[in-house]
Design a protein around this motif. Structure first.
Motif, mmCIF file in Angstrom:
data_model
loop_
_atom_site.group_PDB
_atom_site.id
_atom_site.type_symbol
_atom_site.label_atom_id
_atom_site.label_comp_id
_atom_site.label_asym_id
_atom_site.label_seq_id
_atom_site.Cartn_x
_atom_site.Cartn_y
_atom_site.Cartn_z
ATOM 1 N N HIS A 7 0.813 -1.227 0.000
ATOM 2 C CA HIS A 7 0.000 0.000 0.000
ATOM 3 C C HIS A 7 0.841 1.270 0.000
ATOM 4 O O HIS A 7 1.376 1.684 1.027
ATOM 5 C CB HIS A 7 -0.970 0.049 1.180
ATOM 6 N N GLU A 136 -8.499 2.993 -3.746
ATOM 7 C CA GLU A 136 -8.800 3.103 -2.313
ATOM 8 C C GLU A 136 -10.062 3.956 -2.139
ATOM 9 O O GLU A 136 -10.021 5.171 -2.247
ATOM 10 C CB GLU A 136 -7.614 3.719 -1.558
ATOM 11 N N HIS A 162 -13.324 4.184 2.042
ATOM 12 C CA HIS A 162 -12.133 4.758 2.680
ATOM 13 C C HIS A 162 -12.597 5.265 4.035
ATOM 14 O O HIS A 162 -13.219 4.521 4.786
ATOM 15 C CB HIS A 162 -11.526 5.858 1.780
ATOM 16 N N HIS A 200 -10.273 -0.720 5.635
ATOM 17 C CA HIS A 200 -11.139 0.459 5.741
ATOM 18 C C HIS A 200 -12.634 0.137 5.792
ATOM 19 O O HIS A 200 -13.441 1.057 6.024
ATOM 20 C CB HIS A 200 -10.901 1.479 4.613
ATOM 21 N N HIS A 221 -3.488 -2.820 3.981
ATOM 22 C CA HIS A 221 -2.785 -2.080 5.040
ATOM 23 C C HIS A 221 -3.664 -2.005 6.284
ATOM 24 O O HIS A 221 -4.458 -1.095 6.438
ATOM 25 C CB HIS A 221 -2.346 -0.695 4.564
ATOM 26 N N ARG A 232 -10.759 0.961 12.813
ATOM 27 C CA ARG A 232 -9.879 0.867 11.645
ATOM 28 C C ARG A 232 -9.087 -0.450 11.655
ATOM 29 O O ARG A 232 -8.551 -0.872 10.640
ATOM 30 C CB ARG A 232 -8.948 2.079 11.644
ATOM 31 N N ASP A 301 1.722 1.935 3.928
ATOM 32 C CA ASP A 301 0.980 3.205 3.861
ATOM 33 C C ASP A 301 1.903 4.401 4.114
ATOM 34 O O ASP A 301 1.420 5.505 4.398
ATOM 35 C CB ASP A 301 -0.201 3.212 4.852
HETATM 36 ZN ZN ZN Z 1 -5.754 3.761 3.771
#
Ligand code: ZN
Length: 355
Positions: A7, A136, A162, A200, A221, A232, A301
């Motif tokens: 990611h 994403e 997201h 997400h 991620h 999350r 990320d």
């Molecule tokens: Zn993200």
């Protein structure tokens, strides 16, 4: 050893942060040293030279454009058409980087195998970096004919949501299911043999997406809720379900996902003792739940709208992912496990998804 990072928002950095990723991280920081329009200015960690230095020869690279409905406080476009256009600008940058010999699109088994052969060769310092294109948040998909267009342009994975409420699913910090539109998107993704990115999705949407989608699922991620109790992150039950589906989960290096009670803009990596060891804790937790090392990888990320001010303090640039083998070895991981985590799990996953 080849490293795959599942990611990276490369195009977002190029176009919204105005970073020419062909320059070194240190040159980019120098260019930005008097800028203060974003909290992570002059604190970036990702660029092509440092990726090559770290042997990060393959990544999953994103397109990202949010459509915000009336009343939303999140930043984003006021129509899906504008969000689509933004992703097309991002795509144009990836294509220009291909033309420049800096990147190469990986979209099927032959392109993957060719690329892996290439990175076995000696001249790693100048090789193009492979990228699997991922979306994403799917709000920019105006209707499903645009999903087909995106597939034709190389898109191979989609995270339906997201942050916040989305058209096709509900994302981080919200609740609710995927609805009719979400089910239609997932059916169309199944027909195109696209990968579902479970990262997400809020708990309700995760539940419904996993039930409705029949194809390959990964979490590009994501970290573990057992360490940082936030929606999350994945619960152990969600991780077990992903493992049962053959998923690989990419460990992320965003500090707030690594230690509890992180306060954005106030906490510091040193002050909160955020180190690469915490990534290994997350990886190890998933390996313990799986009973093997086949379901975890790297999905940093890095530079995902944060920089050095919000990632492990023992990481200066993305090239420092090179320290991961040693950290795993110190925890008793064998060479085969380390290879799995650094690249083989993602490779196996992609070959299986695309066979
Ligand atoms: Zn993200």
């Amino acid at each position: 050893m080849l490293i795959i990072d599942a990611h990276l928002d490369l195009s977002m950095n190029a176009l919204e942060w105005n970073r020419d990723l062909r320059k070194s991280v240190f040159e980019i920081r120098e260019i930005e040293h008097e800028m203060n329009d974003k909290p992570d200015r002059a604190k970036g960690t990702v660029c092509f030279p440092q990726m090559r230095e770290g042997n990060i020869g393959l990544c999953v690279a994103t397109l990202i454009g949010r459509y915000v409905k009336k009343g939303s406080k999140l930043p984003g476009w006021n129509s899906p058409e504008q969000a689509w256009a933004q992703t097309q600008g991002q795509l144009a940058w990836y294509k220009a980087m291909e033309k420049a010999g800096e990147m190469t699109s990986i979209y099927d088994v032959p392109s993957l195998e060719n690329h892996l052969d290439l990175w076995q060769s000696e001249k790693k310092g100048s090789l193009p970096i492979g990228y699997v294109l991922s979306l994403e948040g799917a709000d920019s998909i105006i209707n499903l004919s645009y999903l087909e267009k995106a597939y034709e342009n190389g898109l191979r994975a989609v995270g339906p949501a997201h942050y916040g409420p989305g058209t096709y699913a509900q994302g981080t910090d919200t609740t609710g299911g995927i609805g009719k539109k979400g089910r239609e998107l997932l059916t169309a993704m199944d027909e195109l043999n696209m990968i579902l990115d479970a990262t997400h999705l809020c708990d309700d949407s995760f539940r419904e997406a996993m039930d409705h989608f029949k194809g390959s699922v990964w979490a590009s991620h994501s970290n573990c809720r057992t360490f940082v109790n936030h929606n999350r992150q994945f619960t152990d039950d969600q991780i077990k379900e992903l493992i049962d589906r053959g998923a690989v989960i990419g460990g992320a290096l965003d500090a707030w996902m690594m230690v509890p009670n992180w306060k954005r803009g106030i906490s510091t990596p040193k002050g909160m003792n955020v180190t690469m060891e915490i990534l290994i804790d997350n990886m190890d937790h998933i390996c313990q739940l799986a009973g093997n090392s086949k379901h975890v990888g790297i999905g940093t990320d890095l530079d995902g709208a944060f920089g050095k001010e919000q990632c492990p303090h023992d990481l200066e640039t993305i090239s420092d992912l090179r320290m991961i083998p040693e950290l795993l070895k110190n925890r008793g991981y064998q060479q085969e496990d380390i290879i799995n985590i650094l690249h083989m799990n993602w490779i196996r996953f992609l070959k299986d998804a695309w066979k």
